[in-house]
Scaffold this active site. Structure first.
Site, short mmCIF file in Angstrom:
data_model
loop_
_atom_site.label_atom_id
_atom_site.label_comp_id
_atom_site.label_asym_id
_atom_site.label_seq_id
_atom_site.Cartn_x
_atom_site.Cartn_y
_atom_site.Cartn_z
N ASP A 1 0.86 -1.15 0.00
CA ASP A 1 0.00 0.00 0.00
C ASP A 1 0.91 1.22 0.00
OD1 ASP A 1 -2.28 1.53 0.35
OD2 ASP A 1 -1.96 1.58 2.51
N LYS A 2 0.40 2.34 -0.39
CA LYS A 2 1.26 3.51 -0.34
C LYS A 2 1.06 4.28 0.97
CE LYS A 2 0.67 7.50 -2.47
NZ LYS A 2 1.10 8.49 -1.50
N THR A 3 -0.17 4.74 1.15
CA THR A 3 -0.42 5.61 2.29
C THR A 3 -0.28 4.82 3.58
OG1 THR A 3 -2.05 6.58 0.87
CG2 THR A 3 -2.03 7.30 3.15
N LYS B 1 -7.43 -4.33 -5.44
CA LYS B 1 -6.13 -4.73 -4.90
C LYS B 1 -6.10 -6.24 -4.73
CE LYS B 1 -5.13 -0.55 -2.23
NZ LYS B 1 -4.71 -0.05 -0.92
#
Lengths: 1151, 372
Positions: A404-406, A815
């Site tokens: 995930d990024k955040t 995702k």
């Protein structure tokens, strides 16, 4: 806010729920309706599996459902029924041990569950019955009871809030025990219920229980004397969940709607599906091979037995007659029992103890992760968490990392950086207090030092202050005890010249998303302070230190599909205003286009700098418009079915025709050592895919910052924008692009294993791939079936040849789709998902290994993960060191176990050729039983817990070492074949070595001869010493524990043999080993042959070790030195500005 | 033998994750913070041996140098052991025991006698051990091995009259318990062998055969016991029956020595230790050295007198008489010597090969590792 995204997950399999009707307080709703008390389950929570009575049968049944246990049970039964060479004890004892230990463990766990259940079930609660308050045990609550709950108590079942002691008809709860979010959530009473609960006459109609914590639809009919019943809608905001705790509210009354096992909490506690590791699959494959060996051995022996017996005089010589019973037995039955007997004789080749040891290794081994102090994070004061120990070795096999990024790559610690109002850029700078702390920096446009109108500024700031769901934490004392990631003490308030509210220094905000806090704090810097929400009106302290009040009419909640949220407020002056904030893509189409261009530039620039941008828009609602919207919203909220869709439709209808005020930019800092971690993962041959809901530009810059994309990485974009370039139909364009990229990345790429090895120096072109959610759904759900699978294939192939893939604008379900697609692709690679938020839960559950980060977005990811770590940087050690070691350990454990049992049983098999295929065991029963339990189990267990064939520092420094074990390297068929051959070699050597020694059994210097038990004991002694010393040879890391168990087991074997042979055991029918061992040791020849055979067995092993690494002991150290020379570029600060990092550091990387 | 790097990992501070907090925070942290012990951090001091050509090389030479002399010693010892073996089964028509073998019947009351002449080419020095050997006799057959009752043999009275089921079908005979029961006991080797030396004038000199010390000491004194002590065996064994194939009851096995009767008869004990392989030998008698000067068995002609009681032809078996001297390593067996010489030579050869490889490829960095 984010948790609502989870709804989407469950949305897919939403079933048509029927509704249930509940009479509040068991009073009949309408007078003319007879009460038919509906049957609902009682409020008992049963998480335990067994009772005292059914424990034994049920537990045994559960245990024997495992195929291995069942196999051993069958063997045991065969031994009991058929006349077999070894006594049933030899296999019964280990089985009994295993079953008992497991039963005790499960029984203990169940006892704990019983205790926990009782604690919950017997908890005293107060129930209102006919106006009296009655104390009851929690389990006695029935659906329809009105329950009183006091502050800090947990709710005993799912309640509809009827009455609260607070004036504003709200109450606060925390759901820390449900989803880990410790912020206070506001719940509302059903509007307009009577204050007098005794006379309340109402029915509740609501859906049947379903597990989604954040979803509830219901309707309440309130009957007042002979009037048309009033109808109130019920939503999740009215529902108090069992397990949540009442806070900040003295007491509430609620009516029970779901009880016991039907509460949402209970429905959510159904176990996750079991994940199985690749090693386990290998074990099962090997097991099959050994089972085949076992069966074929038994078959060979049975056949040869009957061939041999056909010769006259062999089957029944005069000295060895059969009993009458044996003579009478049918020939075919005899053949069958002979076959079974051989099976029993050789069954030790598949040992019970392997399962025990593997389980123990996994269980005990996982403690090293929780114990590792490198995983301890001083900020949250927690270390790593292991939710399952089954997957330890899988950590060493990861090929794809989905992150995930955040909150994962970035800290999710938002800081308001700048904003843009009407196209003018505003950047806050700390020390300067020019014009109320508001200053304009040079924008890219030539409007230097210009500002938007003050009116617009204030409108923008008011919008920031109003359009959110942030709460103000009330009392500072209370705030102390709940350390929450979401709280942010605003202590450096330097709003000059202003005297804030007294408590302002302590003011802290609570929100489910850190963005919102950042925005509110940002607004505060510019002079607009949000003071809180009091009885449906929001208070704002404006620049002039005046308090403005806005009546909050509606909140149009955030959800990941709309990607925006709105509030409708009414100002003092009576204007009804709608403020909306959201992602640019979702706002721009809904505002007047001429406003867009001014702001789009800023937004895009901010996005490329890696900031999270939000656009803010507003609209004035006329009275009619508002009335229409209000009606629509109320109607939709009342709907029992399809409420979500209806609400969505109304939301979309309301949020149109707005005018854009400005945009904000919030920086999300990179996690500590994010870049180093990513680099290490890529160096280790893993492919990193970033799956984010964020927009492309932001995500791309994060990827650059994390060095997932390098400067020389060629980016292949497949996004909505690139698709629209060509001006042709999207589908065609998609087709063309896919083909083009495929040609580039797959066909033109050198055939070498470019996928696995990312070479830093060679001229190999690196590719990065970017795709967004919309395009992905086009790829996956193409209009025609055939295209769909073809696109999917192309897409997958391209992705697999890229070093990094970025998927942006992903919905949580997408995702999971991507993870699933990769997981099921050719070669079924091992995938790992890492994330911190509820939106990552789907991919965490989908991947082979799910890792949760103990981040700021609640604890859902952690709860659903297999392993949880405090920070992204810990992933490196978790995979490169722990994963690598666990894999090597368990792989060696498995191979060694098969090996040691093969060379244990092979001599016994060979002995059949010399004893007339009569199933005569070579070893004594005690040896047969103890071999796997006592003599050889501890060294391998210690090895599999402590071995560090390469020490941890080196593993961390040289990420490439991870590739050595990729693709299940030490458990493939080749190493398995090697171990099997080694086992066969050793078995042959042991047997024939002693066989030639026994060609003259007079081995003592007094001329006395040795018998068959001496033969077996010599073979067994050689065997125990050889397998133990073989392990000693493999041990690269000798701690005192290894020394203790290795030499200890050998000593124990010798001691045991003396002891076992030293006494006439009254319970044994045959004293086979009486003084056999001692006599053996008195023979020099026996000593000599034991030493010779041990040495000869280990010789090839030693040679192999030498030839495999002929470069000498310095090789590893030299590697280390080289790597550390290259590796010492790493300590770079990730605190530098993103852009600088992005481009200046790249040059260092390519050396 | 191995070069090793002792890598004691200090519990160093530079890995500590958390800086010290003050006051309550530190106390709170302590509860959850993992202990910084060497074991939990996987930093136990460890010895990390690395096997390399340099370290293994001397080991190979040492092994070679130790094994080859041992092997030669074993080989020479084995070769110095005198062993003489004669097959007296009587398969061939012209062999002396042919008729005894052919006409064997369990009902014969009188033993069939035959004698075999043989010549010892070389004298046997020191004690000579006389073995009987059987071939194709499956003493290690499972049905056979388990067909005994050790508690009966241990002198247990209840087991004497009620032997274990394992003894079937040699458990009861005519309603009386068989003592000793079971197939092993039943098939006790009962040929009697007598050895005569024919000296130069043609007279036959009986060679005294000692029957003591042929069984394991622990078997004779602990594992095997007569019921009710050694006196009055006849009474002790009353109510039991002799094994069906025996000619005399167990308490009459050795008329000459009352302490060699019953279950503690050494011939019986030797037989009860089941052989490992279908071709085996068992110690029968010991011929003790009489004087220092004369050999125990001088070279010359000998006669072996056999009372032929034990049938083996029915299962295609063979009977042998073996005379052998014994060394510290036991009986004659060239296997160990050859094996040691072979392994020693292989090690030595490998040492040489490794040395060459080592010097050819690795002289630059590792020459220091080879101790000279």
């Amino acid at each position: 806010m984010l948790r609502r995204r989870l709804n989407r997950l469950f949305g897919g399999d939403e079933r048509r729920v029927e509704s249930r009707t509940i009479n509040v307080g068991h009073r009949s709703g309408s007078p003319n309706e007879a009460i038919i008390p509906p049957k609902f389950c009682d409020n008992r929570i049963v998480s335990s599996k067994y009772t005292v009575w059914n424990f034994l049968p049920k537990n045994l049944f559960e245990q024997f459902r495992r195929i291995a246990n069942f196999y051993f049970l069958i063997i045991f039964l065969v031994q009991v029924i058929v006349d077999t060479p070894t006594s049933p004890v030899t296999s019964g004892l280990p089985l009994f041990f295993v079953i008992t230990v497991t039963a005790i463990k499960q029984g203990y766990e169940d006892w704990l569950r019983h205790k926990a259940d009782n604690e919950v079930n017997k908890y005293p609660v107060t129930v209102l019955e006919d106006g009296r308050r009655i104390r009851k045990e929690s389990e006695k609550i029935k659906v329809g009871d009105v329950v009183e709950v006091e502050e800090d108590e947990t709710f005993p079942c799912d309640l509809i809030l009827l009455q609260s002691s607070r004036d504003d008809d709200t109450c606060f709860v925390t759901t820390a025990s449900l989803d880990g979010e410790s912020n206070h959530k506001t719940h509302y009473t059903v509007p307009d219920t009577e204050r007098n609960l005794e006379s309340l006459n109402a029915t509740i109609e609501c859906e049947e229980p379903q597990p989604d914590l954040y979803k509830f639809v219901g309707r309440m009919h309130i009957y007042t004397n002979n009037q048309e019943p009033a109808v109130r809608s019920l939503g999740p905001e009215n529902l108090l969940l069992k397990g949540a705790t009442l806070k900040n509210t003295q007491k509430i009354y609620g009516v029970a709607v779901y009880s016991g096992m039907e509460t949402k909490m209970a429905l959510n506690y159904q176990g996750k599906s079991q994940k199985r590791s690749a090693v386990e699959k290998s074990i099962n494959a090997f097991l099959l091979v050994y089972l085949c060996i076992l069966v074929s051995k038994a078959l060979v022996c049975t056949t040869l037995k009957y061939v041999w017996q056909s010769k006259p005089g062999q089957d029944e010589p005069w000295y060895n007659e059969k009993t009458q019973k044996e003579k009478d037995t049918n020939l075919y039955l005899k053949m069958f029992t002979d076959f079974l007997s051989f099976m029993v004789l050789f069954n030790f080749i598949i040992p019970v103890s392997m399962y025990v040891t593997v389980e123990m290794q996994k269980f005990l081994g996982s403690f090293f992760i929780t114990w590792d102090k490198d995983f301890f994070d001083p900020e949250i004061k927690e270390g790593a968490l292991v939710n399952t120990s089954d997957l330890n070795e899988e950590l060493g096999q990861v090929e794809y990392v989905f992150t995930d990024k955040t909150g994962t790559l970035t800290q999710n610690n938002m800081e308001f950086i700048e904003c843009c109002i009407d196209g003018f850029q505003y950047k806050y700078q700390d020390a300067r207090s020019e014009l109320d702390g508001f200053c304009v920096t040079d924008g890219p446009v030539n409007k230097l030092q210009q500002k938007a109108g003050r009116e617009r500024e204030e409108l923008f700031l008011r919008a920031l202050c109003l359009c959110h769901t942030v709460q103000v934490k009330e009392s500072p004392e209370q705030a102390q005890d709940q350390v929450d990631g979401l709280t942010d003490q605003v202590d450096d308030l330097e709003v000059d010249g202003e005297v804030p509210y007294p408590s302002q220094e302590q003011r802290s905000f609570i929100a489910s998303s850190p963005d919102e806090v950042a925005l509110v704090k940002g607004a505060m810097r510019y002079g607009f302070t949000f003071l809180g929400l009091e009885s449906k009106s929001m208070k704002i302290l404006n620049r002039n230190n005046g308090v403005e009040m806005y009546e909050l009419l509606h909140v149009l909640n955030f959800d990941p599909v709309r990607r925006r949220m709105s509030v409708i407020v009414r100002s003092k002056s009576g204007d009804t205003l709608l403020f909306c904030k959201g992602a640019d893509s979702s706002i721009f189409p809904r505002v007047r286009q001429e406003e867009v261009e001014r702001i789009r530039m800023h937004v895009e620039r901010n996005a490329t700098e890696g900031y999270r941008t939000l656009c803010v828009a507003y609209k004035c609602l006329s009275a009619e418009e508002y009335a229409q919207a209000d009606e629509g919203l109320r109607e939709a909220r009342l709907a029992l079915q399809n409420r979500e869709e209806k609400l969505m439709a109304v939301y979309n209808q309301v949020e149109t025709g707005m005018s854009l005020i400005g945009a904000t930019a919030v920086e999300d800092r990179l996690q500590e050592e994010a870049a180093e971690t990513m680099e290490a993962l890529q160096g280790a041959g893993m492919k990193v895919w970033v799956l984010t809901g964020d927009k492309m530009e932001t995500a791309k810059s994060t990827c650059y910052a994390c060095r997932l994309f390098q400067r020389n990485t060629e980016l292949l974009e497949l996004t909505v924008r690139t698709l629209e370039d060509g001006g042709r139909r999207r589908e065609e364009r998609l087709h063309d692009l896919l083909n083009e990229y495929h040609k580039k990345a797959v066909q033109d790429a050198p055939p070498a294993k470019a996928g696995v090895t990312r070479s830093w120096s060679s001229a190999n072109q690196d590719y990065g791939f970017i795709i967004d959610g919309a395009t992905l759904s086009m790829v996956l759900n193409s209009s025609s079936e055939s295209n769909s699978s073809r696109y999917k294939n192309l897409f997958l192939q391209i992705c697999q040849n890229c070093t990094a893939v970025l998927c942006c604008r992903m919905a949580p379900l997408q995702k999971a789709q991507i993870v699933k697609m990769v997981k099921n692709s050719k070669g079924s690679p091992i995938t790992l998902s890492i994330g911190d938020g509820a939106n990552d839960v789907s991919m965490i559950l989908e991947a082979h290994v799910g890792i949760g980060i103990k981040g700021k977005e609640g604890r859902q990811a952690v709860r659903n993960s297999d392993y949880a770590i405090p920070k992204l940087k810990h992933l490196k050690k978790l995979l490169l060191a722990h994963g690598h070691l666990y894999y090597v350990r368990i792989a060696h454990l498995v191979q060694y176990f098969f090996y040691k049992n093969l060379c244990f049983i092979l001599p016994q098999f060979l002995y059949q050729f010399f004893c007339g295929y009569s199933q005569q065991p070579l070893y004594d029963a005690a040896y047969l039983t103890m071999y796997n339990i006592c003599f050889t189990s501890m060294p391998i267990l210690a090895y599999s817990l402590l071995e560090q064939h390469i020490c941890i520092e080196v593993l961390l420094d040289n990420a490439t070492l991870y590739r050595e074990i990729a693709k299940n390297a030490t458990l493939r068929w080749r190493p398995f074949l090697y171990w099997t051959l080694l086992g066969v070699f050793h078995g042959l050597l042991f047997f024939f070595g002693v066989r030639y020694l026994f060609s003259n059994p007079a081995l003592q210097d007094n001329g006395q001869v040795f018998g068959n038990w001496s033969y077996g004991t010599i073979v067994f002694t050689v065997l125990v010493f050889t397998v133990t010393l073989k392990l000693a040879l493999d041990t690269r890391h000798w701690t005192w524990i290894n020394h203790f168990v290795i030499w200890g087991s050998l000593a124990f074997y010798v001691f045991f043999s003396f002891f076992w042979g030293g006494i006439i055991w009254p319970f044994l029918s045959q004293q086979r080993l009486y003084f056999v061992f001692a006599n053996m040791l008195s023979s020099v020849s026996a000593w000599l042959v034991i030493i010779l055979l041990i040495l000869l067995s280990l010789l090839p092993e030693i040679l192999l070790v030498v030839f495999r690494k002929p470069r000498g002991p310095n090789a590893r150290q030299k590697e280390l030195v080289q790597s550390s020379v290259g590796g010492h570029q790493s300590p770079r600060s990730s605190a530098r500005p993103l852009l600088m990092r992005t481009f200046s550091d790249e040059s260092n990387t390519v050396i | 033998m191995m070069a090793s790097s002792y890598n004691a990992k200090e519990e160093d501070g530079h890995h500590s994750g958390a800086p010290a907090h003050g006051g309550a925070a530190a106390a709170a942290a302590k509860s959850k913070k993992p202990d910084n012990t060497a074991f939990k951090q996987q930093r136990l001091p460890a010895w990390q041996p690395i096997l390399t050509a340099g370290t293994v090389l001397p080991a190979f030479f040492v092994i070679g140098l130790i094994f080859i002399p041992i092997g030669i010693g074993l080989f020479v010892t084995s070769n110095n052991i005198r062993e003489f073996e004669i097959d007296y089964t009587g398969v061939d028509v012209d062999s002396p025991c042919y008729s005894c073998a052919r006409n064997f019947s369990w009902n014969n009351t009188a033993p069939c006698l035959c004698s075999v002449d043989f010549t010892l080419e070389q004298p046997f020095e020191s004690n000579v051990f006389m073995y009987y050997g059987l071939s194709n006799f499956y003493q290690n057959h499972r049905r056979y091995v388990k067909s005994r009752d050790d508690s009966q043999l241990y002198g247990d009275r209840s087991a004497l009259t009620n032997p274990s089921k394992e003894c079937e079908p040699y458990r009861m005979s005519d309603g009386q318990a068989i003592a000793p029961c079971g197939a092993i006991a039943n098939s006790l080797f009962n040929d009697t062998l007598e050895l005569y030396h024919i000296d130069s004038n043609g007279t036959r000199n009986t060679i005294p055969l000692v029957k003591k010390g042929i069984a394991w000491w622990t078997d004779k004194h602990v594992k095997f016991r007569n019921p009710g002590g050694n006196n009055n065996l006849t009474a002790a064994f009353r109510g039991t029956s002799k094994p069906v194939n025996w000619r005399k009851p167990v308490y009459d096995l050795d008329p000459s020595d009352p302490d060699n009767n019953g279950f503690i008869n050494e011939d019986f004990i030797v037989w009860m230790r089941t052989a490992a392989l279908p071709t085996f030998r068992k110690l029968y008698r010991i011929i003790q050295k009489k004087a220092v000067t004369t050999p125990t068995l001088p070279s010359g002609r000998y006669v072996l007198n056999i009372s032929y009681n034990y049938p083996v032809l029915s299962f295609d078996g063979r009977k042998r008489m073996i005379l052998s001297t014994i060394s510290w390593m036991g009986g004659k067996n060239p296997f160990l010597g050859i094996a040691y010489i072979t392994v020693g030579s292989i090690c030595f050869f490998l040492g040489v090969v490794l040395l060459i490889i080592h010097h050819k490829y690795d002289t630059r960095n590792n020459s220091a590792d080879i101790p000279n």
